[in-house]
Motif scaffolding. Structure first.
Motif: not given
Ligand code: NAD
Length: 492
Positions: A200, A243, A203, A303-304, A198, A355
Motif C-alpha cells: 500500500g 504510510p 506504487t 512492496t518496495g 500487494v 528512495p
Molecule cells: P513502499 O516501500 O513505499 O511500500 C511498500 C509497502 O508494501 C509497505 O507499506 C509495506 O508495509 C508493504 N508490504 C511489504 N511486504 C508486504 C507483504 N508481504 N504483504 C503486504 N504488504 C507488504 O514501495 P513503493 O510504493 O514501491 O515505493 C517505493 C519508493 O518510491 C518509496 O520511497 C515511495 O515513496 C517512492 N514512490 C513515490 C511515488 C509518489 O510520490 N507518487 C510513487 C511511487 C513510488
C-alpha cells in the motif's frame, strides 16, 4: 501550420552536438556513469562533458519518467510517451559521450574496472568485457523486494519498468476476455475478475486507482456482461496505506477507495503466492490471526525496493560497507564510504532519504555541480602552477604574473568551497483514482496537505512540467486527450 511545426522541430534540435563520437582524450579522466535513471540522467543533464571522457553504461537505452508508469498499465498513457532515448539526450551535450547498452555485473574498486555484459538478443562476438574508470558513478537503482516469499517471482507482475506495465496491460485484458469466454463457471469469472495489489505504498495505491478508473470508464461499457464481478483488492501489512503521507491524506485515500469500491486489507501480510491464489495472514482488532486466501486473475506486487546483486557484490568488496543493509552507504558528498573515486546516487545509495525520484534527481544535480567544480579547480591549480614556474623564467614581468596568480587564487577560493549535499523536499503527490489526488507539499517552509479534484489538476500540471522533453510533454497531453475523447484502447 507546417512551417510552425518545422520551426518547433528546429527549436528543439538546433543545439545538438554535430560531431560523431570521437576517441577518448588521454589528457582527461574517464568518468563512467552506470544507469540511465533519475540520478544518472540528472547528472548527465548538467555535467560539462568537455571536462571528462564520459561513458554511460545501462541495459536500458532510454530514460523512463516513472511517475506516470502506473498510467501505462491501463493505456491512459502509451508507454513511448514517457520514454526518452538516451542517445537523444547525449547528442545535445557539448562534448560527445559514449554509451554502451550493457549490464554491469561487477565492480572491482582495486583495479578500477567495471565488468559489463551485453544482454541483447542479437549478440555480436563480444558479450562480456571490462571498462576501466578513473571516476565512477553508480546509479543502477534497486530491484523489486520479494522478501523470499514463495511464488512471488513466478506468478506476480512488478511495476518498475516499461515491460512490467505492458505485461500488466495485457494481463488485465486477458482476464477480461477469458472471463467473458463462453460457459465460464461463476467461480472462475470471480477469480479472473479479481485484481489483487500487494503493497500500500504510492506504487500500489496509484495502480489500484488507475485500475478502478479503467474499469469504470471503459471495461464496464465495452464488456457489460462481466461488469458486476470486477473487484480490486489492496493488501498492506501495516495498519494503513500510504504510510509516508500525513494522517488526513491517509484517511482521505482510504475513504475514497471505499467509494471507488476498492477493498483495502490492512494489517494483512502476504505469506505465499500460487498461480491462482494469494495467501495472507491478517491481524484482527483483538490481536488474533486469521489466514485469508484470495483467488486472483491479476496480481501486482509493489512492496518496495531490494539491493541489486551488482551493488551487493560491491558492498562485499568494501570493508566499510559491511554494516550497510539497504545499499551503498555514502558520505555527505555522495562518495561511497570506504572506496576511492566512487560515488553513488538514487535508490542504490543510502544517504538517509527515502528512495524517490526527487531525491535521485537532486543527487544527480549535486554531482554534476561537484564534478564541474572539480574540473575547474584542477584547471585553475594547473594554471597557477604554470605561472608560478614562469615567475623565475621571466623576471621582468613578475608584477603582472603575480597579479594573474592572485586573480586565479581568488577564483579558486570561490569555487573550491562546495557545500555538502542537502536534500530539499518539495512534497509528495499521488493519484488515487476517480480524478482525485493527494498532495503533501512544502509551501513557504510549512507543510500543506491537499486532496481532491483540484489537487488532481495540480498533479497533472506538475507531472507535465516535470516530463523530460517537450516531445514527452506533447505525447502525454495527447494521450490524456485521446483516452478522454475515445476511451482507452482495449486491444491486447
Ligand atoms: P513502499 O516501500 O513505499 O511500500 C511498500 C509497502 O508494501 C509497505 O507499506 C509495506 O508495509 C508493504 N508490504 C511489504 N511486504 C508486504 C507483504 N508481504 N504483504 C503486504 N504488504 C507488504 O514501495 P513503493 O510504493 O514501491 O515505493 C517505493 C519508493 O518510491 C518509496 O520511497 C515511495 O515513496 C517512492 N514512490 C513515490 C511515488 C509518489 O510520490 N507518487 C510513487 C511511487 C513510488
Amino acid at each position: 501550420a507546417i512551417a510552425g511545426v518545422a520551426y518547433i522541430g528546429y527549436g528543439i534540435y538546433e543545439d545538438r552536438h554535430p560531431e560523431p563520437q570521437t576517441e577518448p582524450d588521454p589528457t582527461k579522466k574517464t568518468l563512467v556513469i552506470l544507469g540511465t535513471g533519475w540520478g544518472s540522467v540528472s547528472l548527465l543533464k548538467r555535467l560539462d562533458t568537455e571536462n571528462y571522457n564520459v561513458i554511460v553504461i545501462s541495459p536500458r537505452n532510454y530514460f523512463l519518467f516513472t511517475p506516470l508508469l502506473p498510467s501505462c498499465t491501463t493505456g491512459t498513457i502509451e508507454h513511448r510517451s514517457i520514454m526518452e532515448p538516451i542517445r537523444t539526450i547525449l547528442r545535445s551535450k557539448k562534448a560527445s559521450v559514449r554509451f554502451y547498452e550493457a549490464e554491469a555485473s561487477s565492480i572491482d574498486p582495486d583495479r578500477k574496472v567495471v565488468r559489463i555484459f551485453d544482454n541483447s538478443e542479437v549478440k555480436g562476438d563480444m558479450t562480456e568485457t571490462e571498462v576501466p574508470y578513473d571516476m565512477l558513478v553508480v546509479g543502477v537503482g534497486a530491484e523489486n523486494a520479494t522478501f523470499g516469499i514463495p511464488g512471488v517471482r513466478e506468478h506476480s507482475c512488478f511495476l518498475k519498468e516499461i515491460g512490467d506495465a505492458q505485461r500488466i496491460r495485457k494481463r488485465i485484458m486477458d482476464c477480461v476476455e477469458t472471463a467473458a469466454f463462453k460457459d465460464q463457471s461463476p467461480e472462475e469469472i470471480d477469480r479472473l475478475m479479481h485484481m489483487v495489489v500487494v503493497g500500500g505504498g504510492p506504487t500500489g495505491v496509484e495502480f489500484a486507482g488507475e485500475l478502478q478508473d479503467f474499469f469504470e470508464e471503459d471495461i464496464k461499457k465495452l464488456v457489460p456482461e462481466i461488469s458486476d464481478r470486477f473487484r480490486v483488492t489492496l493488501i498492506e501489512a501495516l495498519p494503513n496505506v500510504l504510510p509516508s503521507f500525513s494522517k488526513q491524506l491517509i484517511e482521505y485515500t482510504e475513504s475514497t477507495f471505499k467509494e471507488e469500491k476498492i477493498n483495502i486489507h490492512t494489517k494483512t501480510m502476504v505469506k505465499k503466492v500460487t498461480d491462482k491464489t494469494v495467501e495472507a495472514v491478517a491481524t484482527r482488532p483483538d490481536g488474533t490471526k486469521e489466514t485469508i486466501v484470495f483467488p486472483y486473475g491479476l496480481l501486482v506486487w509493489a512492496t518496495g525496493n531490494a539491493v541489486r546483486p551488482v551493488v551487493q557484490d560491491l558492498m562485499q568488496r568494501i570493508p566499510a560497507q559491511k554494516n550497510s543493509r539497504r545499499g551503498l552507504a555514502v558520505n555527505e558528498y555522495l562518495v561511497v564510504q570506504g572506496a576511492r573515486d566512487i560515488w553513488a546516487v538514487g535508490d542504490c545509495a543510502v544517504a538517509g532519504y527515502a528512495p524517490t525520484a526527487q531525491v535521485a534527481s537532486q543527487e544527480g544535480n549535486f554531482l554534476a555541480r561537484l564534478f564541474n567544480n572539480m574540473a575547474r579547480t584542477e584547471a585553475l591549480e594547473n594554471k597557477i602552477a604554470e605561472l608560478s614556474g614562469s615567475l623565475n623564467l621571466q623576471p621582468g614581468n613578475t608584477a603582472e604574473i603575480s597579479r594573474e596568480i592572485e586573480e586565479y587564487e581568488r577564483q579558486l577560493r570561490r569555487i573550491k568551497d562546495v557545500k555538502p549535499f542537502h536534500y530539499s523536499h518539495q512534497g509528495s503527490l499521488a493519484y488515487i483514482g476517480s480524478e482525485k489526488a493527494v498532495a503533501d507539499v512544502t509551501w513557504f517552509n510549512g507543510n500543506v496537505a491537499a486532496a481532491g479534484g483540484l489537487t488532481y489538476l495540480f498533479w497533472r500540471s506538475a507531472y507535465i512540467s516535470m516530463c523530460f522533453s517537450t516531445r514527452n510533454r506533447l505525447l502525454v497531453i495527447n494521450d490524456w486527450l485521446k483516452s478522454k475523447l475515445f476511451g482507452r484502447d482495449l486491444s491486447r
